[in-house]
Write an enzyme that holds these catalytic residues in place. Sequence first.
Site, PDB file in Angstrom:
ATOM      1  N   GLU A  74      -2.897  29.780  -7.173  1.00  0.00           N
ATOM      2  CA  GLU A  74      -1.607  29.637  -6.901  1.00  0.00           C
ATOM      3  C   GLU A  74      -0.712  30.839  -6.347  1.00  0.00           C
ATOM      4  O   GLU A  74      -0.889  31.724  -6.764  1.00  0.00           O
ATOM      5  CB  GLU A  74      -0.656  29.081  -8.129  1.00  0.00           C
ATOM      6  CG  GLU A  74      -0.962  27.826  -8.788  1.00  0.00           C
ATOM      7  CD  GLU A  74      -0.066  27.400 -10.175  1.00  0.00           C
ATOM      8  OE1 GLU A  74       0.944  28.220 -10.267  1.00  0.00           O
ATOM      9  OE2 GLU A  74      -0.502  26.421 -10.652  1.00  0.00           O
ATOM     10  N   GLU A  87       9.190  19.617  -7.058  1.00  0.00           N
ATOM     11  CA  GLU A  87       8.978  18.968  -8.185  1.00  0.00           C
ATOM     12  C   GLU A  87      10.301  18.935  -9.114  1.00  0.00           C
ATOM     13  O   GLU A  87      10.529  19.990 -10.000  1.00  0.00           O
ATOM     14  CB  GLU A  87       7.782  19.441  -9.088  1.00  0.00           C
ATOM     15  CG  GLU A  87       6.451  19.455  -7.990  1.00  0.00           C
ATOM     16  CD  GLU A  87       5.116  19.749  -8.910  1.00  0.00           C
ATOM     17  OE1 GLU A  87       4.650  18.996  -9.697  1.00  0.00           O
ATOM     18  OE2 GLU A  87       5.012  20.976  -8.889  1.00  0.00           O
ATOM     19  N   LYS A 109      10.823  19.225 -13.065  1.00  0.00           N
ATOM     20  CA  LYS A 109      10.202  20.470 -13.789  1.00  0.00           C
ATOM     21  C   LYS A 109      11.588  21.432 -14.267  1.00  0.00           C
ATOM     22  O   LYS A 109      12.741  20.974 -13.617  1.00  0.00           O
ATOM     23  CB  LYS A 109       9.565  21.546 -12.847  1.00  0.00           C
ATOM     24  CG  LYS A 109       8.092  20.693 -12.822  1.00  0.00           C
ATOM     25  CD  LYS A 109       7.199  21.771 -11.916  1.00  0.00           C
ATOM     26  CE  LYS A 109       5.894  21.861 -12.563  1.00  0.00           C
ATOM     27  NZ  LYS A 109       5.147  22.862 -11.563  1.00  0.00           N
ATOM     28  N   GLU A 134      12.054  26.173 -10.481  1.00  0.00           N
ATOM     29  CA  GLU A 134      10.620  25.632 -10.570  1.00  0.00           C
ATOM     30  C   GLU A 134      10.916  24.473  -9.767  1.00  0.00           C
ATOM     31  O   GLU A 134       9.690  23.733  -9.492  1.00  0.00           O
ATOM     32  CB  GLU A 134      10.263  25.272 -11.815  1.00  0.00           C
ATOM     33  CG  GLU A 134       9.802  26.428 -13.243  1.00  0.00           C
ATOM     34  CD  GLU A 134       8.372  26.926 -12.588  1.00  0.00           C
ATOM     35  OE1 GLU A 134       7.635  26.308 -11.602  1.00  0.00           O
ATOM     36  OE2 GLU A 134       7.816  27.681 -13.260  1.00  0.00           O
TER      37      GLU A 134
END
Length: 376
Positions: free
Chosen positions: A298, A350, A353, A358
């Site tokens: 990541e 996303e 999150k 995030e």
Amino acid sequence: MHLPSYPFCKRGAQFVAHQVVLEYCLFHYPWLVKNNNSEFTATMFVIGLLLLATLDYTGAQTGVCYGRLGSNLPSPADVVALCKQNNIKRMRIYDPDHSTLQALAGSNIEVILGVPNTDLQNVAASQDNANNWVKNNVRNYPNVKFRYIAVGNEISPLACTAGCPDFVLPAIRNIFNAISAAGLGNQIKVSTAVETGLVGNSFPPSAGTFQPQVQKFINPIVQFLASKGAPLLVNVYPYFVYIGNPGSIALDYALFTASGITLPDGVKYQNLFDAILDAIYSALERAGGSSVEIVVSETGWPSAGGGQATSIDNARTYNNNLIKHVNGSSGTPKRPRRAIETYIFDLFDEDQKSPEYEKHFGLFLPNKKRKYPISF
């Protein structure tokens, strides 16, 4: 192993391959080199073809992480089509979602498949449990091109108080045994994904070492990976290092746009990403894993949600410069002349999150349009 035709290899890779061939000939056929004749040229050509056949140039392909904690995301089939349209040939998924695996079947996209943290205790408990996990999630998808199994994500004795670090190595062993028993050991490597917080001293990178509190956890894992020729998957975020040290780290150093700095050990670093990687390589060496390679499982930069540093422009700059760097042949000062296998987080924002930043790592919008220009 996929091998592109020689003229299309990176020039840096060509140089390295030529040097390997030359050094081989100097050692094994000194009389050919001394005579400097056509026989030497022919021999070098043949040996070169044989050596090139053993080199893996596929490490240069940058992949993406496909998290699904977002609203109104495209179907897995549309996600796979989007990746193919954008020349994305590798993907990390965090759990064996069957609709995603079905969509990946026959796509030729290489996959990191995660064993979720919630599955670790069960997989570690017995070989039969691991065998069943591999049967259900790997062997049942023969047309999916699995590259790695990531057994757990960011498990750490520093953050987990439920005993879960104790499950990681037994789970890795059991999954490895199951993969080997299925005849897939040469195709799929088994590892775990860790975060850089396991490293304590990281400055300068040559002094990198794992924190004393985690060494009983990570050192046996590193040594197991070394014994099996498997890499360590590491989630690497210069963004977090930068925002944690804004007074001592320049933004351009984190974004790959600096001219470079010379650190106290005399080594010049062009960017923070390389410095982080080399600190981990130093820690691996001290843990008995000098042969273990790092796969960056990541990395990314949020486009909003974290103050001035989180902007569309910074995210675009980081990710585009990252792709150029890791796909090239420069490597890092500690591991030069090589590509760096890397997966960008995240394919989509996303919004389920937290904290706020995030939610904003995505490269694409739910309508499948790019958030900003980026090329793979």
